[in-house]
Design a protein around this motif. Sequence first.
Motif, PDB file in Angstrom:
ATOM      1  N   TYR A  90       0.844  -1.200   0.000  1.00 39.14           N
ATOM      2  CA  TYR A  90       0.000   0.000   0.000  1.00 39.14           C
ATOM      3  C   TYR A  90       0.883   1.255   0.000  1.00 39.14           C
ATOM      4  N   ARG A  94       1.103   3.821  -3.133  1.00 40.68           N
ATOM      5  CA  ARG A  94       0.682   5.214  -2.888  1.00 40.68           C
ATOM      6  C   ARG A  94       1.786   6.184  -3.255  1.00 40.68           C
ATOM      7  N   PHE A 100      -6.112   4.591  -3.835  1.00 41.74           N
ATOM      8  CA  PHE A 100      -6.766   3.502  -3.117  1.00 41.74           C
ATOM      9  C   PHE A 100      -8.186   3.895  -2.747  1.00 41.74           C
ATOM     10  N   GLU A 103      -8.189   1.605   2.294  1.00 37.63           N
ATOM     11  CA  GLU A 103      -6.885   1.522   2.943  1.00 37.63           C
ATOM     12  C   GLU A 103      -6.729   0.129   3.538  1.00 37.63           C
ATOM     13  N   ALA A 113      -6.456  -4.403   0.870  1.00 38.74           N
ATOM     14  CA  ALA A 113      -6.588  -3.009   0.460  1.00 38.74           C
ATOM     15  C   ALA A 113      -7.079  -3.055  -0.989  1.00 38.74           C
TER      16      ALA A 113
END
Length: 130
Positions: A90, A94, A100, A103, A113
């Motif tokens: 993640y 990011r 996303f 989360e 996620a």
Amino acid sequence: MKIHLTSVFVDDQAEALRFYTEILGFVKKHDVPVGEKDRWLTVVSPDEPGGTELLLEPAGHPAVQPYRDSLVKDGIPLAQFAVDDVKAEYERLRALGVRFTQEPLEMGPVSTAVFDDTCGNLIQIATLPQ
């Protein structure tokens, strides 16, 4: 019996190839012209080059758009990819600008996620119990 190939419908195969290779880290396996503008375009995990292929399928069929729109509207991922660490992946994605819609979420032994693949789909990443 085993899964050899699965697909995701994509709006633009060139953009999908860029996203799935440069951002997600898959590697191109097959790229064969089909007709005038489409391609048989597959990617695989670099960890399993002989493993399951993901076909980046052109989204031209009339049923595709309403199907994908409904899934996205309801927040339902079209596909799921396994990762070693959802939180780390993640953060990595990011930092590369991936958006996303969910989360990291822990549900007992499973972490998930969900992100937008920029090609019309929501994709879930998950760390699953061994």
